[in-house]
Design a protein around this motif. Structure first.
Motif, PDB file in Angstrom:
ATOM      1  N   TYR A 141     -18.405 -25.310  -2.273  1.00 41.95           N
ATOM      2  CA  TYR A 141     -19.410 -25.161  -2.962  1.00 41.95           C
ATOM      3  C   TYR A 141     -18.961 -25.938  -4.366  1.00 41.95           C
ATOM      4  N   THR A 157     -22.240 -10.704  -7.802  1.00 41.79           N
ATOM      5  CA  THR A 157     -22.931 -12.172  -8.074  1.00 41.79           C
ATOM      6  C   THR A 157     -21.795 -12.827  -8.996  1.00 41.79           C
ATOM      7  N   THR A 158     -20.821 -12.185  -9.692  1.00 45.48           N
ATOM      8  CA  THR A 158     -20.088 -12.886 -10.538  1.00 45.48           C
ATOM      9  C   THR A 158     -18.413 -12.375 -10.161  1.00 45.48           C
ATOM     10  N   LEU A 161     -19.226 -27.535  -8.139  1.00 41.35           N
ATOM     11  CA  LEU A 161     -19.977 -27.074  -9.859  1.00 41.35           C
ATOM     12  C   LEU A 161     -20.841 -28.503 -10.013  1.00 41.35           C
ATOM     13  N   ILE A 167     -16.885 -16.689 -13.195  1.00 39.52           N
ATOM     14  CA  ILE A 167     -17.668 -17.453 -12.387  1.00 39.52           C
ATOM     15  C   ILE A 167     -18.994 -16.738 -11.972  1.00 39.52           C
ATOM     16  N   THR A 168     -20.165 -17.489 -12.133  1.00 40.43           N
ATOM     17  CA  THR A 168     -21.329 -16.982 -11.280  1.00 40.43           C
ATOM     18  C   THR A 168     -21.244 -17.621 -10.091  1.00 40.43           C
ATOM     19  N   LEU A 169     -21.195 -16.796  -9.033  1.00 39.19           N
ATOM     20  CA  LEU A 169     -21.081 -17.166  -7.591  1.00 39.19           C
ATOM     21  C   LEU A 169     -22.281 -17.787  -6.767  1.00 39.19           C
ATOM     22  N   PRO A 170     -22.120 -18.618  -6.034  1.00 42.23           N
ATOM     23  CA  PRO A 170     -22.981 -19.399  -5.367  1.00 42.23           C
ATOM     24  C   PRO A 170     -24.192 -18.159  -4.653  1.00 42.23           C
ATOM     25  N   GLU A 171     -25.381 -18.503  -4.640  1.00 42.48           N
ATOM     26  CA  GLU A 171     -26.479 -17.567  -3.765  1.00 42.48           C
ATOM     27  C   GLU A 171     -26.140 -17.494  -2.450  1.00 42.48           C
ATOM     28  N   ASP A 227     -23.904 -25.299  -7.481  1.00 40.08           N
ATOM     29  CA  ASP A 227     -23.632 -24.304  -6.442  1.00 40.08           C
ATOM     30  C   ASP A 227     -23.161 -22.904  -7.324  1.00 40.08           C
ATOM     31  N   PHE A 228     -22.308 -23.142  -8.256  1.00 47.12           N
ATOM     32  CA  PHE A 228     -21.950 -22.093  -9.016  1.00 47.12           C
ATOM     33  C   PHE A 228     -21.569 -22.552 -10.774  1.00 47.12           C
ATOM     34  N   THR A 229     -21.555 -21.584 -11.361  1.00 47.21           N
ATOM     35  CA  THR A 229     -21.229 -22.008 -12.844  1.00 47.21           C
ATOM     36  C   THR A 229     -20.057 -21.188 -13.396  1.00 47.21           C
TER      37      THR A 229
END
Length: 261
Positions: free
Chosen positions: A137, A109-110, A139, A151-155, A143-145
């Motif tokens: 995606y 997820t990251t 920011l 990076i916390t990836l998009p779901e 969509d991500f942080t």
């Protein structure tokens, strides 16, 4: 050693070209010279009689142009052509802003970036199988942080997906040359070092120096980014205005046991 009284000189190659500041410190040094040439000219005026028959030609305003190539790209030469005295070198204390373009595979997820971005990357892209851009995606849309390098990836992005992200960061190990529209190469003294031989004594190497007291590197150049292409350079020599003989160039051949020739 007998006095050198040379009438003919066989040129092998130009070994180097060195530019000097007015205080004689070295401004640049070219060590991969090839295809170096010197073109001297002048302005001429034809004197004719009343029926147009030539009487004589008057010559004035001598000119001298020098051009050549460096076999490989030399950042110091390129920097000088761009109007810089030397290239910028990054360190821990003085960084250089550099771009980063990363492609990575989703394994969770990251994802940790290689560098800390100067500013958060605005977009993240999934790549198609042919490496073209796929889903985009944002920011801003949440969509991500990004926090630090993480990076916390998009779901919903599947494991194994190839992702692409670009950003800028402060590099501590880098060099930089900048072509500013307001900076031009400074005048310098140029000395070409030439290897040659006496045709009557071919076993002994001779060294020649071609000296231009006042040389101006041209800011016009071609910079090829193809493998094996040489770096071009050119410039003009003008008279040493403050000298008594208004010297434009000179050639000095020395008979010395110098293995660097």
């Amino acid at each position: 050693m007998a006095n050198l009284n040379l009438a003919n000189f066989i040129i092998d190659r130009v070994i180097s070209g060195v530019g000097y500041r007015s205080d004689e410190s070295v401004l640049f040094k070219m060590d991969q010279c090839q295809n170096t040439s010197i073109t001297c000219g002048s302005e001429s005026t034809d004197i004719v009689d009343n029926v147009g028959s030539p009487i004589m030609t008057l010559y004035r305003s001598k000119t001298c142009e020098i051009s050549g190539e460096n076999a490989i790209l030399d950042f110091n030469i390129t920097a000088f052509q761009m109007g810089m005295e030397e290239k910028n070198v990054a360190s821990e204390d003085v960084t250089i802003v550099a771009p980063a373009q990363e492609v990575f595979e989703v394994k969770g997820t990251t994802h940790e970036l290689k560098n800390v971005p100067n500013a958060l990357p605005a977009f993240l892209y999934a790549l198609n199988d042919d490496s073209s851009l796929g889903a985009k995606y944002s920011l801003e849309d949440g969509d991500f942080t990004v926090e630090g390098k993480e990076i916390t990836l998009p779901e919903g992005v599947e494991l194994g997906t190839q992702m692409f992200v670009s950003y800028e960061y402060n590099a501590t190990s880098a060099v930089e040359i900048v072509n500013s529209a307001k900076n031009f190469p400074k005048s310098c003294k140029l000395v070409l070092r030439v290897l040659g031989y006496n045709p009557c004594d071919k076993d002994n190497k001779l060294g020649a120096y071609v000296i231009f007291p006042s040389f101006e590197m041209s800011p016009d150049f071609d910079l090829s980014l193809n493998v094996g292409e040489a770096q071009s350079w050119s410039g003009k020599a003008s008279q040493d205005y403050c000298s008594k003989d208004k010297r434009l160039m000179s050639i000095v051949v020395v008979d010395e046991a110098d293995e660097t020739f």
